[in-house]
Each structure stands twice: as structure tokens, then as C-alpha cells.
Design a protein around this motif. Structure first.
Motif, PDB file in Angstrom:
ATOM      1  N   ALA A   1       0.836  -1.206   0.000  1.00  0.00           N
ATOM      2  CA  ALA A   1       0.000   0.000   0.000  1.00  0.00           C
ATOM      3  C   ALA A   1       0.871   1.256   0.000  1.00  0.00           C
ATOM      4  O   ALA A   1       0.557   2.247  -0.677  1.00  0.00           O
ATOM      5  CB  ALA A   1      -0.926  -0.005   1.211  1.00  0.00           C
ATOM      6  N   GLU A   2       1.964   1.216   0.741  1.00  0.00           N
ATOM      7  CA  GLU A   2       2.895   2.351   0.777  1.00  0.00           C
ATOM      8  C   GLU A   2       3.492   2.595  -0.620  1.00  0.00           C
ATOM      9  O   GLU A   2       3.615   3.740  -1.071  1.00  0.00           O
ATOM     10  CB  GLU A   2       4.006   2.067   1.786  1.00  0.00           C
ATOM     11  N   PHE A   3       3.824   1.504  -1.304  1.00  0.00           N
ATOM     12  CA  PHE A   3       4.421   1.636  -2.636  1.00  0.00           C
ATOM     13  C   PHE A   3       3.385   2.133  -3.651  1.00  0.00           C
ATOM     14  O   PHE A   3       3.695   2.964  -4.514  1.00  0.00           O
ATOM     15  CB  PHE A   3       4.999   0.286  -3.083  1.00  0.00           C
ATOM     16  N   VAL A   4       2.153   1.644  -3.544  1.00  0.00           N
ATOM     17  CA  VAL A   4       1.083   2.077  -4.443  1.00  0.00           C
ATOM     18  C   VAL A   4       0.855   3.581  -4.302  1.00  0.00           C
ATOM     19  O   VAL A   4       0.600   4.295  -5.294  1.00  0.00           O
ATOM     20  CB  VAL A   4      -0.210   1.294  -4.170  1.00  0.00           C
TER      21      VAL A   4
ATOM     22  N   GLY B   1       6.976 -12.822  -9.929  1.00  0.00           N
ATOM     23  CA  GLY B   1       7.220 -11.567  -9.224  1.00  0.00           C
ATOM     24  C   GLY B   1       7.234 -10.386 -10.178  1.00  0.00           C
ATOM     25  O   GLY B   1       7.453 -10.543 -11.374  1.00  0.00           O
ATOM     26  N   HIS B   2       6.970  -9.187  -9.642  1.00  0.00           N
ATOM     27  CA  HIS B   2       6.911  -7.964 -10.440  1.00  0.00           C
ATOM     28  C   HIS B   2       8.021  -7.012 -10.027  1.00  0.00           C
ATOM     29  O   HIS B   2       8.255  -6.788  -8.829  1.00  0.00           O
ATOM     30  CB  HIS B   2       5.562  -7.258 -10.239  1.00  0.00           C
ATOM     31  N   VAL B   3       8.688  -6.439 -11.015  1.00  0.00           N
ATOM     32  CA  VAL B   3       9.677  -5.382 -10.790  1.00  0.00           C
ATOM     33  C   VAL B   3       9.044  -4.077 -11.250  1.00  0.00           C
ATOM     34  O   VAL B   3       8.594  -3.970 -12.386  1.00  0.00           O
ATOM     35  CB  VAL B   3      10.961  -5.633 -11.603  1.00  0.00           C
ATOM     36  N   ILE B   4       8.987  -3.101 -10.362  1.00  0.00           N
ATOM     37  CA  ILE B   4       8.440  -1.788 -10.707  1.00  0.00           C
ATOM     38  C   ILE B   4       9.390  -0.718 -10.167  1.00  0.00           C
ATOM     39  O   ILE B   4       9.777  -0.755  -8.990  1.00  0.00           O
ATOM     40  CB  ILE B   4       7.041  -1.547 -10.092  1.00  0.00           C
ATOM     41  N   THR B   5       9.760   0.225 -11.027  1.00  0.00           N
ATOM     42  CA  THR B   5      10.551   1.372 -10.593  1.00  0.00           C
ATOM     43  C   THR B   5       9.669   2.612 -10.597  1.00  0.00           C
ATOM     44  O   THR B   5       9.098   2.977 -11.636  1.00  0.00           O
ATOM     45  CB  THR B   5      11.756   1.602 -11.520  1.00  0.00           C
ATOM     46  N   ALA B   6       9.545   3.233  -9.425  1.00  0.00           N
ATOM     47  CA  ALA B   6       8.872   4.530  -9.312  1.00  0.00           C
ATOM     48  C   ALA B   6       9.944   5.586  -9.564  1.00  0.00           C
ATOM     49  O   ALA B   6      10.802   5.831  -8.704  1.00  0.00           O
ATOM     50  CB  ALA B   6       8.248   4.692  -7.929  1.00  0.00           C
ATOM     51  N   ILE B   7       9.911   6.195 -10.742  1.00  0.00           N
ATOM     52  CA  ILE B   7      11.042   7.014 -11.191  1.00  0.00           C
ATOM     53  C   ILE B   7      11.207   8.277 -10.349  1.00  0.00           C
ATOM     54  O   ILE B   7      12.307   8.576  -9.864  1.00  0.00           O
ATOM     55  CB  ILE B   7      10.877   7.356 -12.684  1.00  0.00           C
ATOM     56  N   LYS B   8      10.129   9.039 -10.167  1.00  0.00           N
ATOM     57  CA  LYS B   8      10.255  10.278  -9.385  1.00  0.00           C
ATOM     58  C   LYS B   8      10.603   9.985  -7.926  1.00  0.00           C
ATOM     59  O   LYS B   8      11.391  10.707  -7.313  1.00  0.00           O
ATOM     60  CB  LYS B   8       8.947  11.076  -9.463  1.00  0.00           C
TER      61      LYS B   8
END
Length: 745
Positions: A126-129, A156-163
Motif C-alpha cells: 500500500a505504501e508503494f502504491v 514476481g513484479h519489478v516496478i521502478t517509481a522514477i520520481k
């Protein structure tokens, strides 16, 4: 922090032996032959570069005490000491490899950055979302059990939050005792971001990840960058387009490949999630860095960047959908045709053995002397294209041999093998399309599936439309030669296309000095003219031409000279390409949209390579520009399919693209207006300047057995359209197989 022992379900090899045991083994081995002498003997033998590198690693490990001989290798069956050998050293390399792998993994975990997040509970998710809700663009990647998009699955999923500068890994189905999130919870949390077209997505080899998400019911939208395909525009000559190799080379970020770290296991078998995080989150991190590097370089070539973002990137989703459509195989026809081919092969084999003697036809060492004896010719080899084909007209036995080879390839590679590739769950055959399979940007297909680009015409009959559907196909008439006319602006070529004349007949009349009436369809002059134009467009010269039409080189050169004499503007353009590539080492494709780099053209010391790339300059411009036309049109065809489907015209899908031919799978209730809309996309999406496009359209139930538009809608075949009686009867048979009344006016 303290690092616990890493657990990994791989064969880590044998631990280094205790010091006392090492000493005993060294003493026993040295009694037979000092280890230094053994190494000198091994290095003096013939070694490949790969083996030499492995031996160097083993020698270094033994010298610093990390490795020793296995006791069982130090003695023979009689219990006597045995010399150290190359084979034993290479076996020991597996132990060295396992030790190196474990050390790399340990170091990766120790050096995991703080902004790499391992998400294994709903609170952290939830924090990442919340972070993702503020992102305009993200990096995405999925880790899987393997590389088969039809049978493997996401772990598994790799997600980069760029900002936010956070690189996350969210495991869902690893084989581990550690807690991890349920895949459905993760899918639903990430779905809004995956499917939101306003959130930009970037990835490496995005087509694979889009396929895997699609199988989870997630439709990815908003793709903005694929670092694998961008690199094909920055340097199509790269030896490898693997992510780790590219970032190591260009970003100087040392990155081990998956195989180096994990061998052949699926990522689900990585049970230590700290290792999984260190590896997977780094993928997102370096993909972003590579994208930024690529974008900076592509910005220096604005037209290439525009082409990449408006054609190559949107095409990825189009190709993924086309692959998902799949192909239906007529198994009954395959069995029937297979029996016919087998009978024919047996007959040809018996006849060849009767003439050549009891030889193995598939063994060049046996076949060559047998052919020389029968023909009385001295053969350089048994190469079918270069040696045998020119002799086929002269010697019936050679013609028969070539027929046997073609039939054998057809039987073994297609008729007999294709049914085995059918997916048992869906009943379809799948293939992998590579939009940049050739360095010119031309498509290729195959991979673990069938190579549709190289499908013999006879094998095409295996592919059929499912019940209620038809194959709507169009091919660009003389696509590459229209491109040649556009680039050269040769008045004769341009006028030919404005008048709508038969190009090959016109050229044949010019080159051979014959009346146009003698150069029509089926004439030897037209056939030879077609090959001459091909040789010109492909920069192949006399060598290519002589092999293609079976004449001596001097005669082939005469044909080319005659062509260039009558088409001097074409000759001037070809020479300008060669001068440009000689100076710059590359050529541009249409509108400066991409380059074909031929660096050896600047190097006269390259000998044969220099000559080859010199002639490739023309081929690259023509074939590469034709590929751009194909790709731009594919995107428009997908838009047509989406529109027709949305209008309630049934499900329209791209079926496949083969060279200059595009095929759709459409309901067999299509109307003449549907066909006109298809034709409009084919001829008007991408036009080569002032040269009009033309497409030949057929509607088929079985690929390769098509009906003309008027035949499909009328259910009738005109005798006037088929001077050959066999062709006429064939078309009557096709029309009679349930097509009448299918189309609607």
C-alpha cells in the motif's frame, strides 16, 4: 549487517578441501607428475578460447588453495596414482563456477542499495502504491519460471517509481518458506497502473512482459520505451542485445547475466528473497539508466527518435497481439500430404541410388565423387544454390537430386514437424515475430515457433482459417522496386508506375531489345528481367545474377551492363550509395529514419568484407525503407482491426506478416466495403513520394489458395482470368469448397 548463508536451489559444487587433504593429494599427484608439468602439457594441447579461459580459472583457484583434485580422480581403477588431465581440469571448472556464483550473489546482497524495496506484505504494498499514484512514468519487468510465454508464469513484479527513486521487487510465487504476497492481490494493486495509458511504461524486451501480463488478464497500455529495440536503432551491429551486456558495455555498470548467476533454473527456485531483490530490482534500476543514455543519443538524430517513438514502440504491442492470434493447422491435410511426400521421396531416392550408386545422399563426402563420376564435371562442392542449381538444366540427375532435397526439407521441417509444435491447450501453433530480425529492420520469425518468413509455398497449405473466418491478405505489388523508383526517380521506372504497366515486361523489352509482346507473363525474358532488377535492388552484382538464372558470370555481367546502359539514372544512384558508404560507413533509409551501419566499407584492408558491405549499401536502403513501410502499415492495420471489431463486424485480428505480404484473420461474412477499407490502409498509409502503391488482395480459407475479390463475392470463376486449364480447375475447386454466399455486398 551480518549476511546469513545464502540458500539457492542450484548445484553449488564441492567445497574446497581441508588444507591437510589438499596437501596429501598434491603429494600423491606429484609422485606421478609434478602439477607444473601437468599444466604445461595441458596448455601445449589444442585448446579453444573458451577452454583456455576455464583452465586459467581452475589453475588460479588451485594455486591459491581454493580448489584441489578430487581423491577419486587421483588414482585409477587399480589404485595407482593418475596424471592430472585436461578433462579433469574442465570438470573442476564447474566447482570454480559454483564458488564464483556464490561469491557474486553474496556480494550483490551485501551491496543492495537502500532504495531497493522488497515488498512481501500488504502494508508495504500500500505504501508503494501511494508512491506510484504520483508517477508519470514507471519501469516494469516481470520475473518468470522461464521464457516460454505460452506455458511459463509470473513469479514476481519489478516496478521502478522514477520520481520517488524506488526500485521494488514484489515476489508472488517463489518456492520459499519466506512470506510473500498472493498474486491476485498484487495483480489488482498494480493493474490500474499497468492499464493506465497516461502512465508511461518503459522496459527491456517489453513484448515478453506484455505477453506474460496478458496471460494474467492485464492489458498493458502506455508503453513509451523499449531499451532493447532502441539499441537496435543506435547500433544494429551489437553482438548482444541482452540488458546486462548492454549496461556493462555502455554504462560501465558490471552486471552478471541470469545464466551466470542462476544457471538454468526458473526464478521461482530462487528461495532467498534477498537475492531475488538484489537481482530483480537492479533490472529496473539499470533499465532506467540505459533509457536515459539512449534517449540522449537518439535526440541527436531527431528523425530517428521520432520514427522510434511513433513506429517501433507502438509496433511492439501490435506484434504481441498478432502472436497471440496464433495459427491453425489442418492436421488431416498434413497427414495426407505427408504420405504423398513420403511416397515421392522414396521413389526419388530409389531412382537416385540407381544412378549414383549406393551412397549416402546426405553426405557431401560420398555425394560429391558420385556426382562427378556421373556428370563428368569437377565440382567445387555440393552446395545446392551455388553449384548444383546451375547444372540442373544440363544433367537430369542433378535436377532430380535438387527435387529430392527440396521435398526432404519440406517433409522433415514442415509437414512432419509442424503438428508437433501445436500447443496442446489451445490447439494453435505460435511463433515469435522479431520486428528487427534483420539488420535492415526487416521482420524475422521463428524462435521456439515456426519460421513463417521462410515457409515454402507448398507448406503454406497447412495453415487454415478456423471455422467462420477467412484470411484476408494483401501484398504490396513490387514493394522494393517501387522504392527503387522513388529513390532513383529514373524517368522510365517512374513513368512505368504512373501508367500501371508490367515493370518486368518493360525492362525485358529494354534490356533484351525484344517487342513488348514477347516479354509478357511466362516468357523467359520477363523471368530474367525480374532477376536482373532484383540483383540491382540488392546490390548483388554479376555473381548473384549468374547463380539465380544459371548463366556464366560474363553473360550475367552483360545483362547488368545492358540494364545500366538503358537506366543510367539507376546506375548513378547505386554509385552514389557506394560513394556515401565509402565515406561515412553507413547509409540512410527513407527520410533519415534509421541507419544501416557498414563500417567495413571504410576499410579497404577488410578485403572480402569491404567488397560485400560496399554492395550492401543499395540493398540496405531499399530493403530497410520497405520495412519501414510495412511497419507503419501494420500499426494502421491494427487500428483497422480494432475499429471493425468495435463496430460489431466480428473479431478482426492481424494474422501474420511475411516479407511484403500482410494477412488478417477476419469473419467470412466480410463485405466489399471491408475489403476496400483494407485496401485503403495498404496503399495509402505509407507512400514512397510520387510513386503510387498497389496491392494484390486475396481471400483464403487455406493460405496459398486464395480467391480474387470478385470470385469470393460472386462464387464464380472466369475462364478468361485463367488461361492455364489446371489453374482454372484449381480455382473452381476452391470456390466450390463452401465459399459461395459467405461475403455480403
Amino acid at each position: 549487517m551480518e549476511i546469513k548463508p545464502l540458500k539457492l536451489n542450484v548445484n553449488a559444487g564441492k567445497d574446497a578441501a581441508p588444507a591437510t587433504e589438499v596437501a596429501k593429494r598434491k603429494q600423491a599427484a606429484n609422485a606421478v607428475e609434478p602439477i607444473e608439468d601437468a599444466w604445461r602439457r595441458i596448455y601445449a594441447s589444442k585448446l579453444s578460447d573458451s577452454d583456455r579461459q576455464k583452465l586459467n580459472e581452475v589453475k588460479a583457484a588451485m594455486e591459491d588453495g581454493r580448489l584441489a583434485r578430487d581423491p577419486s580422480d587421483c588414482v585409477n581403477k587399480a589404485g595407482k596414482p593418475k596424471k592430472f588431465s585436461k578433462a579433469e581440469a574442465l570438470r573442476l571448472w564447474k566447482t570454480v563456477q559454483a564458488q564464483t556464483r556464490e561469491e557474486k550473489l553474496r556480494k550483490m546482497v551485501e551491496e543492495t542499495p537502500d532504495n531497493y524495496w522488497l515488498i512481501t506484505d500488504e502494508k508495504r504494498l500500500a505504501e508503494f502504491v501511494t508512491l506510484l499514484e504520483n508517477e508519470e512514468e514507471i519501469v516494469f519487468d516481470v520475473e518468470t519460471t522461464g521464457v516460454d510465454v505460452w506455458n511459463d508464469y509470473i513469479v514476481g513484479h519489478v516496478i521502478t517509481a522514477i520520481k520517488a527513486d524506488v526500485h521494488a521487487y514484489i515476489p508472488t510465487r517463489h518456492k520459499t518458506d519466506r512470506p510473500q504476497l498472493n498474486r491476485d492481490i498484487v495483480n489488482e494493486a498494480l493493474r490500474p497502473f499497468y492499464e493506465d495509458p497516461t502512465v508511461g511504461k518503459l522496459a527491456h524486451n517489453a513484448k515478453f512482459d506484455i505477453h506474460m501480463l496478458d496471460r494474467e488478464g492485464i492489458k498493458l497500455r502506455g508503453l513509451t520505451w523499449d531499451t532493447q529495440e532502441a539499441m537496435r536503432l543506435l547500433n544494429e551491429n551489437e553482438p548482444s542485445f541482452a540488458l546486462k551486456n548492454l549496461v556493462t558495455k555502455y554504462l560501465r555498470i558490471e552486471s552478471s547475466t541470469y545464466g551466470d548467476l542462476f544457471g538454468k533454473i526458473g526464478f521461482d527456485e530462487v528461495d532467498d528473497l534477498e537475492i531475488a531483490l538484489a537481482y530483480a530490482a537492479k533490472d529496473g534500476d539499470v533499465t532506467l539508466k540505459l533509457r536515459n543514455f539512449q534517449r540522449a543519443h537518439l535526440a541527436k538524430m531527431p528523425e530517428v527518435l521520432r520514427y522510434y517513438e511513433t513506429v517501433e514502440v507502438p509496433l511492439i504491442g501490435v506484434v504481441q497481439q498478432m502472436e497471440t492470434t496464433g495459427l491453425h493447422i489442418d492436421l488431416d491435410y498434413a497427414e495426407e500430404y505427408g504420405r504423398e511426400l513420403k511416397d515421392g521421396l522414396d521413389r526419388l531416392y530409389d531412382e537416385l541410388i540407381a544412378e549414383l550408386g549406393d551412397v549416402n545422399i546426405n553426405s557431401p563426402a560420398q555425394l560429391k565423387p558420385a556426382l562427378e563420376r556421373v556428370t563428368g564435371e569437377s565440382l567445387a562442392s555440393t552446395d545446392a544454390k551455388k553449384v548444383l542449381k546451375p547444372l540442373a538444366k544440363k544433367y537430369p540427375v542433378v535436377k532430380k537430386l535438387l527435387e529430392y532435397k527440396d521435398s526432404f526439407k519440406l517433409y522433415s521441417t514442415y509437414i512432419n514437424a509442424l503438428p508437433e509444435l501445436i500447443d496442446q491447450k489451445t490447439g494453435k501453433l505460435y511463433t515469435n515475430f522479431n520486428p528487427n530480425g534483420a539488420k535492415t529492420g526487416r521482420f524475422s520469425s521463428g524462435g521456439t515457433g515456426v519460421n513463417l518468413q521462410n515457409q515454402p509455398k507448398k507448406a503454406r497449405k497447412l495453415f487454415v482459417a478456423p471455422k467462420g473466418y477467412a484470411i484476408l491478405g494483401g501484398d504490396w505489388s513490387q514493394q522494393e522496386y517501387r522504392c527503387l523508383a522513388y529513390f532513383t526517380q529514373d524517368p522510365k521506372l517512374v513513368d512505368n508506375y504512373f501508367r500501371g504497366d508490367d515493370l518486368y515486361a518493360s525492362i525485358a523489352a529494354e534490356v533484351f531489345g525484344k517487342p513488348i509482346e514477347e516479354c509478357g507473363d511466362g516468357s523467359v525474358y520477363r523471368k530474367q528481367a525480374k532477376v536482373i532488377v532484383l540483383a540491382v535492388a540488392y546490390g548483388g552484382g554479376a555473381n548473384m545474377l549468374k547463380d539465380a538464372i544459371g548463366v556464366e558470370k560474363h553473360e550475367a555481367q552483360k545483362f547488368l551492363d545492358s540494364f545500366f546502359e538503358r537506366f543510367p539514372v539507376v546506375k548513378e544512384w547505386v554509385e552514389s550509395n557506394q560513394a556515401f558508404v565509402k565515406k561515412h560507413g553507413f547509409v540512410w533509409m527513407d527520410h533519415l529514419q534509421r541507419k544501416r551501419r557498414l563500417p567495413d566499407a571504410k576499410d579497404r584492408g577488410a578485403k572480402g568484407h569491404y567488397s560485400a558491405v560496399f554492395t550492401q549499401s543499395t540493398n540496405a536502403r531499399v530493403q530497410g525503407s520497405a520495412a519501414i513501410q510495412t511497419k507503419a502499415t501494420m500499426i494502421a492495420l491494427q487500428e483497422l482491426c480494432d475499429r471493425k471489431t468495435a463496430e460489431g463486424r466480428g473479431k478482426w485480428r492481424l494474422w501474420c506478416v511475411v516479407h511484403d505480404e500482410a494477412l488478417l484473420l477476419v469473419p467470412d461474412t466480410l463485405t466489399q466495403q471491408d475489403v476496400k477499407d483494407f485496401e485503403d490502409v495498404m496503399v495509402n498509409t505509407y507512400v514512397f513520394g510520387n510513386i503510387p502503391n498497389k496491392t494484390d488482395i486475396e481471400i483464403s480459407r487455406r493460405w496459398g489458395e486464395g480467391l480474387k475479390i470478385k470470385e469470393f463475392f460472386s462464387g464464380k470463376v472466369s475462364r478468361d482470368d485463367y488461361p492455364n486449364a489446371d489453374d482454372y480447375e484449381k480455382q473452381k475447386r476452391i470456390v466450390g469448397e463452401g465459399w459461395q454466399g459467405k461475403g455480403r455486398d
